[in-house]
Motif scaffolding. Sequence first.
Motif, PDB file in Angstrom:
ATOM      1  N   LEU A 217       0.827  -1.201   0.000  1.00 39.34           N
ATOM      2  CA  LEU A 217       0.000   0.000   0.000  1.00 39.34           C
ATOM      3  C   LEU A 217       0.867   1.259   0.000  1.00 39.34           C
ATOM      4  N   SER A 221       0.468   3.994  -2.902  1.00 40.52           N
ATOM      5  CA  SER A 221      -0.317   5.212  -2.675  1.00 40.52           C
ATOM      6  C   SER A 221       0.076   6.087  -1.491  1.00 40.52           C
ATOM      7  N   THR A 283      -2.102   5.577  10.176  1.00 44.13           N
ATOM      8  CA  THR A 283      -1.805   4.733   9.015  1.00 44.13           C
ATOM      9  C   THR A 283      -3.072   4.079   8.474  1.00 44.13           C
ATOM     10  N   ARG A 284      -3.883   3.554   9.374  1.00 43.51           N
ATOM     11  CA  ARG A 284      -5.119   2.885   8.955  1.00 43.51           C
ATOM     12  C   ARG A 284      -6.055   3.861   8.241  1.00 43.51           C
ATOM     13  N   GLU A 285      -6.151   5.071   8.773  1.00 51.88           N
ATOM     14  CA  GLU A 285      -7.035   6.059   8.157  1.00 51.88           C
ATOM     15  C   GLU A 285      -6.479   6.533   6.815  1.00 51.88           C
ATOM     16  N   LEU A 287      -4.345   5.023   4.623  1.00 47.92           N
ATOM     17  CA  LEU A 287      -4.231   4.052   3.530  1.00 47.92           C
ATOM     18  C   LEU A 287      -5.312   2.974   3.541  1.00 47.92           C
ATOM     19  N   GLY A 288      -6.191   2.999   4.546  1.00 50.47           N
ATOM     20  CA  GLY A 288      -7.224   1.973   4.616  1.00 50.47           C
ATOM     21  C   GLY A 288      -6.673   0.597   4.955  1.00 50.47           C
ATOM     22  N   TRP A 289      -5.509   0.591   5.627  1.00 50.27           N
ATOM     23  CA  TRP A 289      -4.890  -0.690   6.009  1.00 50.27           C
ATOM     24  C   TRP A 289      -5.619  -1.276   7.203  1.00 50.27           C
ATOM     25  N   GLN A 290      -6.025  -2.530   7.082  1.00 50.98           N
ATOM     26  CA  GLN A 290      -6.692  -3.231   8.176  1.00 50.98           C
ATOM     27  C   GLN A 290      -6.049  -4.601   8.368  1.00 50.98           C
ATOM     28  N   THR A 292      -5.441  -8.341   9.155  1.00 47.73           N
ATOM     29  CA  THR A 292      -6.358  -9.487   9.168  1.00 47.73           C
ATOM     30  C   THR A 292      -5.716 -10.750   9.726  1.00 47.73           C
TER      31      THR A 292
END
Length: 311
Positions: A217, A221, A283-285, A287-290, A292
């Motif tokens: 990611l 981006s 970071t999560r906000e 790049l949308g990294w979640q 799992t």
Amino acid sequence: MRVFVTGASGWIGSAVVPELIGAGHQVVGLARSDASAAALAEAGAEVRRGTLDDLDTLREAAAESDGVIHLAFKHDIAFSGGFEDAADADRRAIDTFGEVLSGSDRPFVIASGTLGLAPGQVATEQDGQASGPVGGHWAAGPAKRLANAHATVALADRGVRSSVVRLPPTVHGDGDHGFMATVVSIAREKGVSGYIGDGANRWPAVHRSDAAHLFRLALESAPAGSTLHAIADQGVPIRAVAEVIGRHLGLPVASVSPDDAAGHFTWLAAFLAMDSPVSSAYTRELLGWQPTGPGLLDDLDKGHYFAAPSV
């Protein structure tokens, strides 16, 4: 993209390479040995032979690529008294990549660490960003590596889409030979699963697959000059880790006094004593990294860390 990856056959790199290929990228991996070259070829990557000290090789490979992910670090000498030398080699590689990529807006992603960013507090991506001399509680070697991260972020001002992915001390998963595997080995050797003091100090962690996903990611981006945190578990109490290890090995779980920690945990004692929780909310906000993958305690409970050591 055609992506040049250093450290491509290492613990993180061997997860990043298939992550990139699975997303449609072409990977060129740096290999310093026949075994590394064979592993990269089997994974579907193009092989570029060389080492981190072969600056001409790094320069040529970067010039031929649409982006670079720099994961290589001389861990073998870093943890045997040569951390400053390892950090110096890292800086030479970063400077070389910076020269090649300058003015191109191509992505350049490096790996860094989170330990010591904000002891006793929850560290965020904004911590450790001071551009001046690094001192205080930092030892010379780790300070130099933090300065290397600063230099990478600064490349954004030279037309490089640079980003730094900070990794926790524990990037866990099946096949890990790092900190967690060492803690397990020490427990087996000492006949007790120990923790320092009351064991309330916290370690952040991430599963290897989730770390690899974040590197992709970032390549694709992340805004220029970004600092990102590959953190799934914000902070796992070391005592909880010791309890899982004790249960799986059938060993007692006990406190080790701070005065005895160096004798019990050897080189790992200073790291194991740190309270270093870390947030990845930004970071999560961004790049949308979640994440799992399994958390650290769940991964330990899967049992692969406790397989009988090979003879």
